[in-house]
Design a protein around this motif. Structure first.
Motif, mmCIF file in Angstrom:
data_model
loop_
_atom_site.group_PDB
_atom_site.id
_atom_site.type_symbol
_atom_site.label_atom_id
_atom_site.label_comp_id
_atom_site.label_asym_id
_atom_site.label_seq_id
_atom_site.Cartn_x
_atom_site.Cartn_y
_atom_site.Cartn_z
ATOM 1 N N PRO A 176 0.828 -1.275 0.107
ATOM 2 C CA PRO A 176 0.041 -0.160 0.184
ATOM 3 C C PRO A 176 0.999 1.292 0.151
ATOM 4 O O PRO A 176 2.031 1.277 0.531
ATOM 5 C CB PRO A 176 -0.950 -0.015 1.290
ATOM 6 N N VAL A 177 0.275 2.362 -0.580
ATOM 7 C CA VAL A 177 1.211 3.457 -0.544
ATOM 8 C C VAL A 177 0.747 4.228 0.748
ATOM 9 O O VAL A 177 1.188 5.034 1.312
ATOM 10 C CB VAL A 177 0.586 4.543 -1.635
ATOM 11 N N LEU A 178 -0.527 3.817 1.380
ATOM 12 C CA LEU A 178 -0.868 4.545 2.712
ATOM 13 C C LEU A 178 -1.713 3.402 3.649
ATOM 14 O O LEU A 178 -2.176 2.452 3.433
ATOM 15 C CB LEU A 178 -2.205 5.411 2.378
ATOM 16 N N LEU A 179 -0.535 3.266 4.983
ATOM 17 C CA LEU A 179 -1.236 2.487 5.743
ATOM 18 C C LEU A 179 -2.062 3.346 7.027
ATOM 19 O O LEU A 179 -1.476 4.233 7.434
ATOM 20 C CB LEU A 179 0.226 1.650 6.334
ATOM 21 N N LEU A 180 -3.159 2.712 7.404
ATOM 22 C CA LEU A 180 -4.090 3.635 8.279
ATOM 23 C C LEU A 180 -4.184 2.499 9.346
ATOM 24 O O LEU A 180 -4.445 1.450 9.266
ATOM 25 C CB LEU A 180 -5.415 3.695 7.994
ATOM 26 N N ALA A 181 -3.357 2.970 10.457
ATOM 27 C CA ALA A 181 -3.738 2.096 11.793
ATOM 28 C C ALA A 181 -4.204 2.650 12.874
ATOM 29 O O ALA A 181 -3.939 3.854 13.166
ATOM 30 C CB ALA A 181 -2.105 1.746 11.875
ATOM 31 N N ASP A 182 -5.427 1.937 13.182
ATOM 32 C CA ASP A 182 -6.113 2.456 14.396
ATOM 33 C C ASP A 182 -5.725 1.784 15.690
ATOM 34 O O ASP A 182 -5.871 0.986 15.952
ATOM 35 C CB ASP A 182 -7.515 2.136 13.966
ATOM 36 N N GLU A 183 -4.817 2.644 16.488
ATOM 37 C CA GLU A 183 -4.320 2.124 17.732
ATOM 38 C C GLU A 183 -3.920 0.742 17.603
ATOM 39 O O GLU A 183 -4.322 -0.404 18.401
ATOM 40 C CB GLU A 183 -5.380 1.913 18.946
ATOM 41 N N PRO A 184 -2.978 0.231 16.769
ATOM 42 C CA PRO A 184 -2.484 -0.844 16.498
ATOM 43 C C PRO A 184 -1.995 -1.812 17.431
ATOM 44 O O PRO A 184 -1.974 -2.887 17.589
ATOM 45 C CB PRO A 184 -1.521 -0.742 15.290
#
Ligand code: ADP
Ligand code: MG
Length: 238
Positions: A176-184
């Motif tokens: 991915p060019v963008l990683l979205l991590a939600d309180e990983p």
């Protein structure tokens, strides 16, 4: 274009393009509610990793869902690699998400009946990649995430930290060019969180991935290029 002061530097190396830009985003869940996001603008450049801070309920997940094109804003525009997304048909959005965006959640959401390796291979198979390539790539990522000897194990046989490592590999497998991590690492003890986080950041840097990472943890946030927080619906650069 050449940089006049440094002719050896190509201009595009200096002025990095935006991977994502949120422009004047407003979000409320129903017309009676107040705005969770109240005129939020945020841009993330190529290879830039942005920490998103804010207390529980401040709108971090809402912002990540909007950035990931999972949810739509009440008002405002999202540009992905400088292309406006709001008029994209659903199948185009889904394809963009699959090819270009990776998600990591606080809970791993691994499929219990598949091994670690198979869980990581899945997004590549869904994207139509060859099975051998998917296997090789998934193995490589799991090795980088220190799970070389765990690839055949099922989620129930892995610790919390190891499951999050598999979820991170799965989010990264389609480059991915963008990683979205939600309180990983929000569910992990501080020591495990630190080591999982460090390994995630290292792979992101090595692959020049951009990311928005929601976290409560200031020490982890400091390791990122920029720190923002959401306060009363407004995004504040720290
Ligand atoms: P955070 O991730 O920072 O904890 P959220 O984005 O989950 O915050 O939530 C922000 C606010 O929006 C909260 O007040 C929450 O109750 C509300 N909210 C989130 N999702 C929904 C939804 N699907 N419907 C209604 N309200 C929601
Ligand atoms: Mg949240």
């Amino acid at each position: 274009m050449r940089n006049v002061n440094r002719p050896d530097i190509i201009e595009s190396d200096v002025v990095k393009p935006n991977v994502i830009e949120l422009r004047n985003i407003f979000k409320r869940y129903s017309s009676k509610d107040s705005f969770v996001l109240d005129d939020v603008s945020l841009h993330v450049k190529n290879s830039e990793v942005v920490a998103l801070l804010g207390p529980s309920g401040s709108g971090k997940s809402t912002l990540l869902h909007i950035a990931g094109l999972i949810d739509s804003p009440t008002e405002g525009s999202i540009f992905f690699e400088d292309e406006k997304t709001e008029n994209l048909a659903d199948d185009k959005k889904t394809s963009l998400r699959l090819r270009k965006i990776g998600f990591v959640y606080q809970y791993h959401h691994l499929l219990q009946e598949f091994s670690a390796l198979e869980n990581v291979m899945l997004p590549m198979l869904i994207a139509g990649k060859r099975r051998e390539n998917a296997k090789e790539k998934a193995k490589h990522l799991l090795e980088m995430l220190k799970l070389k000897d765990k690839i055949a194990m099922f989620p129930s046989e892995l610790s919390g930290g190891q499951k999050q490592r598999v979820a991170i590999a799965r989010a990264m497998v389609n480059d991915p060019v963008l990683l979205l991590a939600d309180e990983p690492t929000g569910n992990l003890d501080p020591e495990t969180a630190q080591s999982v986080f460090d390994d995630m950041l290292q792979i992101m840097k090595a692959n020049q991935m951009s990311a928005i990472v929601a976290t409560h943890n200031y020490d982890l946030a400091k390791k990122m290029h920029r720190q923002c927080s959401i306060e009363d619906g407004k995004l504040i650069e720290r």
